[in-house]
Design an enzyme around this catalytic site. Structure first.
Site, mmCIF file in Angstrom:
data_model
loop_
_atom_site.group_PDB
_atom_site.id
_atom_site.type_symbol
_atom_site.label_atom_id
_atom_site.label_comp_id
_atom_site.label_asym_id
_atom_site.label_seq_id
_atom_site.Cartn_x
_atom_site.Cartn_y
_atom_site.Cartn_z
ATOM 1 N N LYS A 11 0.819 -1.219 0.000
ATOM 2 C CA LYS A 11 0.000 0.000 0.000
ATOM 3 C C LYS A 11 0.858 1.278 0.000
ATOM 4 O O LYS A 11 2.053 1.228 0.289
ATOM 5 C CB LYS A 11 -0.932 -0.022 1.215
ATOM 6 C CG LYS A 11 -1.951 -1.171 1.180
ATOM 7 C CD LYS A 11 -2.967 -1.013 2.310
ATOM 8 C CE LYS A 11 -4.016 -2.113 2.256
ATOM 9 N NZ LYS A 11 -5.064 -1.916 3.287
ATOM 10 N N TYR A 51 -12.457 -1.941 -4.033
ATOM 11 C CA TYR A 51 -12.983 -2.166 -2.682
ATOM 12 C C TYR A 51 -14.515 -2.079 -2.626
ATOM 13 O O TYR A 51 -15.065 -1.731 -1.579
ATOM 14 C CB TYR A 51 -12.384 -1.141 -1.717
ATOM 15 C CG TYR A 51 -10.985 -1.471 -1.231
ATOM 16 C CD1 TYR A 51 -10.734 -2.605 -0.453
ATOM 17 C CD2 TYR A 51 -9.911 -0.640 -1.515
ATOM 18 C CE1 TYR A 51 -9.460 -2.900 0.020
ATOM 19 C CE2 TYR A 51 -8.625 -0.925 -1.040
ATOM 20 C CZ TYR A 51 -8.413 -2.056 -0.277
ATOM 21 O OH TYR A 51 -7.151 -2.343 0.205
ATOM 22 N N PHE A 59 -15.639 3.906 6.678
ATOM 23 C CA PHE A 59 -14.267 4.280 6.326
ATOM 24 C C PHE A 59 -13.990 4.205 4.825
ATOM 25 O O PHE A 59 -12.848 4.356 4.396
ATOM 26 C CB PHE A 59 -13.266 3.407 7.092
ATOM 27 C CG PHE A 59 -13.448 1.922 6.888
ATOM 28 C CD1 PHE A 59 -12.963 1.283 5.750
ATOM 29 C CD2 PHE A 59 -14.094 1.156 7.843
ATOM 30 C CE1 PHE A 59 -13.116 -0.079 5.567
ATOM 31 C CE2 PHE A 59 -14.261 -0.219 7.669
ATOM 32 C CZ PHE A 59 -13.771 -0.830 6.531
ATOM 33 N N ARG A 104 2.583 -6.465 9.198
ATOM 34 C CA ARG A 104 1.923 -5.265 9.726
ATOM 35 C C ARG A 104 2.518 -4.814 11.053
ATOM 36 O O ARG A 104 2.586 -3.624 11.341
ATOM 37 C CB ARG A 104 0.413 -5.500 9.825
ATOM 38 C CG ARG A 104 -0.248 -5.419 8.438
ATOM 39 C CD ARG A 104 -1.678 -5.827 8.488
ATOM 40 N NE ARG A 104 -2.376 -5.589 7.228
ATOM 41 C CZ ARG A 104 -3.426 -6.288 6.829
ATOM 42 N NH1 ARG A 104 -3.908 -7.262 7.587
ATOM 43 N NH2 ARG A 104 -4.002 -6.015 5.676
ATOM 44 N N ASN A 114 -2.094 0.356 6.680
ATOM 45 C CA ASN A 114 -1.598 -0.903 7.233
ATOM 46 C C ASN A 114 -0.698 -1.691 6.284
ATOM 47 O O ASN A 114 -0.639 -2.917 6.350
ATOM 48 C CB ASN A 114 -2.758 -1.747 7.780
ATOM 49 C CG ASN A 114 -3.732 -2.171 6.706
ATOM 50 O OD1 ASN A 114 -3.599 -1.767 5.546
ATOM 51 N ND2 ASN A 114 -4.698 -2.997 7.056
ATOM 52 N N HIS A 117 -2.156 -5.416 1.640
ATOM 53 C CA HIS A 117 -3.466 -6.046 1.472
ATOM 54 C C HIS A 117 -3.249 -7.485 1.034
ATOM 55 O O HIS A 117 -2.314 -7.773 0.303
ATOM 56 C CB HIS A 117 -4.282 -5.305 0.403
ATOM 57 C CG HIS A 117 -5.489 -6.069 -0.060
ATOM 58 N ND1 HIS A 117 -6.672 -6.052 0.628
ATOM 59 C CD2 HIS A 117 -5.674 -6.904 -1.108
ATOM 60 C CE1 HIS A 117 -7.549 -6.845 0.006
ATOM 61 N NE2 HIS A 117 -6.961 -7.361 -1.054
ATOM 62 N N GLU A 128 -9.794 -9.945 -7.537
ATOM 63 C CA GLU A 128 -8.727 -8.963 -7.331
ATOM 64 C C GLU A 128 -7.576 -9.149 -8.319
ATOM 65 O O GLU A 128 -7.018 -8.169 -8.828
ATOM 66 C CB GLU A 128 -8.240 -9.041 -5.875
ATOM 67 C CG GLU A 128 -9.320 -8.553 -4.908
ATOM 68 C CD GLU A 128 -8.970 -8.721 -3.444
ATOM 69 O OE1 GLU A 128 -9.787 -8.306 -2.602
ATOM 70 O OE2 GLU A 128 -7.887 -9.254 -3.121
HETATM 71 P P1 CMP Z 1 -7.602 -4.410 3.489
HETATM 72 O O1 CMP Z 1 -7.200 -5.796 3.830
HETATM 73 O O2 CMP Z 1 -6.908 -3.766 2.343
HETATM 74 O O3 CMP Z 1 -9.168 -4.383 3.211
HETATM 75 C C1 CMP Z 1 -10.027 -3.342 3.601
HETATM 76 C C2 CMP Z 1 -9.284 -2.243 4.290
HETATM 77 O O4 CMP Z 1 -10.080 -1.328 4.965
HETATM 78 C C3 CMP Z 1 -8.409 -2.834 5.358
HETATM 79 O O5 CMP Z 1 -7.334 -3.504 4.761
HETATM 80 C C4 CMP Z 1 -8.057 -1.617 6.187
HETATM 81 O O6 CMP Z 1 -6.868 -0.991 5.770
HETATM 82 C C5 CMP Z 1 -9.242 -0.710 5.914
HETATM 83 N N1 CMP Z 1 -9.958 -0.492 7.162
HETATM 84 C C6 CMP Z 1 -10.581 -1.402 7.912
HETATM 85 N N2 CMP Z 1 -11.136 -0.818 8.998
HETATM 86 C C7 CMP Z 1 -10.829 0.500 8.906
HETATM 87 C C8 CMP Z 1 -11.111 1.613 9.734
HETATM 88 N N3 CMP Z 1 -11.811 1.489 10.856
HETATM 89 N N4 CMP Z 1 -10.647 2.819 9.329
HETATM 90 C C9 CMP Z 1 -9.957 2.946 8.192
HETATM 91 N N5 CMP Z 1 -9.654 1.907 7.361
HETATM 92 C C10 CMP Z 1 -10.078 0.699 7.732
#
Ligand code: CMP
Length: 139
Positions: A11, A51, A59, A104, A114, A117, A128
């Site tokens: 990311k 997404y 979010f 992570r 984070n 993905h 994906e």
């Molecule tokens: P990912 O595995 O890429 O899939 C969905 C993403 O949403 C997840 O990783 C997080 O980075 C993001 N995400 C999940 N919960 C939150 C949150 N509370 N606030 C912001 N981003 C979030």
């Protein structure tokens, strides 16, 4: 499961901080073959398409803004049990809850930013992979 493929993205936060090579090293060390990888930037609309399952979440705006904020490395990875093993290697979505030694824990700063993905199931992996890669890029 024998020789399974999964999809992953390094990311924008991790790319910006210069962690891309270190994360790829963790992935290779864990036994994944990098089938295909590219570096690109996506628009907010492209992030929204990727997404779409999260469209109703509070979010969603923040997530798609962030994912379109800079270059990313989408990639296709292969190994036995790839989907579950990558998720184990990544650690919990929230880095504060991620186990020691996970990507992570080492490289992520918050639940939104984070670092990486990984697909959560076979059907999402197929969607994906197809979102970022054409068949001829996956030999
Ligand atoms: P990912 O595995 O890429 O899939 C969905 C993403 O949403 C997840 O990783 C997080 O980075 C993001 N995400 C999940 N919960 C939150 C949150 N509370 N606030 C912001 N981003 C979030």
């Amino acid at each position: 499961m024998l020789s399974q493929r999964t999809f992953s993205i390094i990311k924008p936060d991790a790319v910006r901080k210069g962690y891309s090579a270190a994360i790829l090293a963790e992935i290779e060390k864990a036994g994944f073959k990098i089938v295909s990888i590219k570096r690109l930037s996506i628009s907010k609309a492209q992030a929204e398409g990727f997404y779409y399952v999260h469209a109703a979440r509070p979010f969603f705006g923040e997530l798609t803004e962030f994912m379109s904020s800079g270059p990313i490395f989408p990639m296709v990875l292969e190994k036995d049990n790839a989907i579950a093993d990558l998720r184990k290697l990544m650690g919990a979505t929230n880095p504060a809850q991620a186990e020691e030694g996970t990507i992570r824990k080492k490289f992520a700063s918050s639940i939104g930013e984070n670092a990486i993905h990984g697909s959560d199931a076979e059907d999402t992996a197929a969607f994906e992979i197809g979102y970022f890669f054409a068949g001829h890029e996956l030999k």
